[in-house]
Every structure is written in structure tokens, then in C-alpha cells.
Scaffold this motif. Structure first.
Motif, PDB file in Angstrom:
ATOM      1  N   GLU A  99       0.822  -1.206   0.000  1.00 55.25           N
ATOM      2  CA  GLU A  99       0.000   0.000   0.000  1.00 55.25           C
ATOM      3  C   GLU A  99       0.856   1.255   0.000  1.00 55.25           C
ATOM      4  O   GLU A  99       1.885   1.332   0.669  1.00 55.25           O
ATOM      5  CB  GLU A  99      -0.888  -0.014   1.249  1.00 55.25           C
ATOM      6  N   ARG A 100       0.417   2.237  -0.782  1.00 54.94           N
ATOM      7  CA  ARG A 100       1.028   3.566  -0.804  1.00 54.94           C
ATOM      8  C   ARG A 100      -0.108   4.577  -0.653  1.00 54.94           C
ATOM      9  O   ARG A 100      -1.180   4.401  -1.222  1.00 54.94           O
ATOM     10  CB  ARG A 100       1.752   3.868  -2.117  1.00 54.94           C
ATOM     11  N   ASN A 101       0.157   5.630   0.067  1.00 54.51           N
ATOM     12  CA  ASN A 101      -0.798   6.731   0.187  1.00 54.51           C
ATOM     13  C   ASN A 101      -0.160   7.966  -0.402  1.00 54.51           C
ATOM     14  O   ASN A 101       0.991   8.285  -0.091  1.00 54.51           O
ATOM     15  CB  ASN A 101      -1.168   6.967   1.658  1.00 54.51           C
ATOM     16  N   GLY A 102      -0.886   8.631  -1.280  1.00 53.62           N
ATOM     17  CA  GLY A 102      -0.332   9.806  -1.939  1.00 53.62           C
ATOM     18  C   GLY A 102      -1.428  10.720  -2.434  1.00 53.62           C
ATOM     19  O   GLY A 102      -2.578  10.613  -2.019  1.00 53.62           O
ATOM     20  N   PRO A 103      -1.083  11.573  -3.377  1.00 52.19           N
ATOM     21  CA  PRO A 103      -2.060  12.550  -3.876  1.00 52.19           C
ATOM     22  C   PRO A 103      -3.258  11.914  -4.586  1.00 52.19           C
ATOM     23  O   PRO A 103      -4.286  12.558  -4.741  1.00 52.19           O
ATOM     24  CB  PRO A 103      -1.244  13.421  -4.831  1.00 52.19           C
ATOM     25  N   LYS A 106      -5.274   6.013  -1.702  1.00 54.35           N
ATOM     26  CA  LYS A 106      -4.658   4.728  -1.377  1.00 54.35           C
ATOM     27  C   LYS A 106      -4.528   3.881  -2.631  1.00 54.35           C
ATOM     28  O   LYS A 106      -5.485   3.718  -3.386  1.00 54.35           O
ATOM     29  CB  LYS A 106      -5.530   4.012  -0.349  1.00 54.35           C
ATOM     30  N   LEU A 107      -3.317   3.347  -2.865  1.00 48.57           N
ATOM     31  CA  LEU A 107      -3.052   2.455  -3.992  1.00 48.57           C
ATOM     32  C   LEU A 107      -2.280   1.248  -3.482  1.00 48.57           C
ATOM     33  O   LEU A 107      -1.482   1.356  -2.555  1.00 48.57           O
ATOM     34  CB  LEU A 107      -2.196   3.159  -5.053  1.00 48.57           C
ATOM     35  N   ILE A 108      -2.476   0.103  -4.127  1.00 52.09           N
ATOM     36  CA  ILE A 108      -1.673  -1.089  -3.881  1.00 52.09           C
ATOM     37  C   ILE A 108      -0.801  -1.251  -5.124  1.00 52.09           C
ATOM     38  O   ILE A 108      -1.316  -1.396  -6.235  1.00 52.09           O
ATOM     39  CB  ILE A 108      -2.549  -2.349  -3.666  1.00 52.09           C
ATOM     40  N   LEU A 109       0.536  -1.230  -4.944  1.00 53.82           N
ATOM     41  CA  LEU A 109       1.456  -1.203  -6.071  1.00 53.82           C
ATOM     42  C   LEU A 109       2.575  -2.228  -5.939  1.00 53.82           C
ATOM     43  O   LEU A 109       2.977  -2.570  -4.827  1.00 53.82           O
ATOM     44  CB  LEU A 109       2.123   0.183  -6.164  1.00 53.82           C
ATOM     45  N   ARG A 125      -6.508  -0.023  -7.225  1.00 52.97           N
ATOM     46  CA  ARG A 125      -7.067   1.150  -6.551  1.00 52.97           C
ATOM     47  C   ARG A 125      -8.294   0.681  -5.773  1.00 52.97           C
ATOM     48  O   ARG A 125      -9.323   0.353  -6.368  1.00 52.97           O
ATOM     49  CB  ARG A 125      -7.453   2.214  -7.572  1.00 52.97           C
ATOM     50  N   PRO A 126      -8.184   0.606  -4.427  1.00 53.65           N
ATOM     51  CA  PRO A 126      -9.324   0.145  -3.630  1.00 53.65           C
ATOM     52  C   PRO A 126     -10.545   1.050  -3.847  1.00 53.65           C
ATOM     53  O   PRO A 126     -10.411   2.252  -4.020  1.00 53.65           O
ATOM     54  CB  PRO A 126      -8.827   0.248  -2.190  1.00 53.65           C
TER      55      PRO A 126
END
Length: 127
Positions: A99-103, A106-109, A125-126
Motif C-alpha cells: 500500500e502507498r498513500n499519496g495525492p 490509497k493504492l496497492i502497487l 485502486r481500492p
């Protein structure tokens, strides 16, 4: 927006095996081909992706700063993409899958380099 993406490969068969494994983990059927120009194609309802030796006969090289992102329908597919890609000759790069949190929220990459050095990623993308 895009109809297709094509990347160069110096060892087309190694790239075919890599993408069959990595994209297969995302539910994409094995690539078809080779076509008349020696390329393999993976097609979905959203577009197409291809690998092949450069048509100009020069060696393939990757785009520094370029990334090709593939959609994952479920978060666990991101890890499966990463694992399958590593097992098929890819190289893990950047942060571990997760998981990454950014602009963009929340994304799983997961990021990999294919056998020719092209940078790719699987993203979920949840909802």
C-alpha cells in the motif's frame, strides 16, 4: 486513452515468458504471436500490450523515467504479479509490493523491471 503499448526486447522469448507469467497473474491470457514482425501481443477489452525486437534493428533499451502500469482487479493480484514476474526473470525494484498513500489516495502497487529493463507496475485502486 491508449489503444496499445509496445516495448522493445533483446530476448523476445524471455520477455514472452516473463509477460505470460506476470500478466497471467493479473488474469490476462497468454500472449499471441509471434506476428509477422516477431512481436507477441496481450489483449484485453481495455487495450493491448506487445513486446518485440525493435523494427529498426537496433538494440532494445528501456525508457529512463518511463513506467507502464497494469490494472489489478484485486489487491492480492498485485503481489501475485510481482511474485510471478520475479520467478520468470524479472527484477524487483523500488519499495516492496504494498500500500502507498499519496495525492491519488490509497493504492496497492508493485514494481518490476522486465528482462530487457522496462519498468512496469501492477496497481490496484481500492474502491
Amino acid at each position: 486513452m491508449f489503444t496499445h503499448v509496445t516495448v522493445g526486447a533483446n530476448d523476445v522469448e524471455a520477455s514472452r515468458r516473463f509477460y505470460d507469467a506476470a500478466l497471467g497473474a493479473l488474469g490476462v491470457d497468454p500472449g499471441s504471436g509471434p506476428d509477422a514482425k516477431g512481436r507477441y501481443w496481450w489483449r484485453t477489452r481495455m487495450g493491448a500490450f506487445a513486446v518485440g525486437a525493435p523494427i529498426d534493428g537496433e538494440p532494445a533499451c528501456h525508457a529512463n523515467g518511463g513506467t507502464i502500469g497494469f490494472a489489478a482487479k484485486a489487491p492480492e493480484m498485485v503481489q501475485a504479479f510481482h511474485d510471478a514476474g520475479i520467478a520468470a526473470g524479472g527484477t524487483a525494484i523500488e519499495d516492496p509490493p504494498g500500500e502507498r498513500n499519496g495525492p491519488f489516495g490509497k493504492l496497492i502497487l508493485a514494481y518490476l523491471r522486465d528482462p530487457s529493463g522496462n519498468k512496469i507496475c501492477a496497481m490496484h485502486r481500492p474502491g
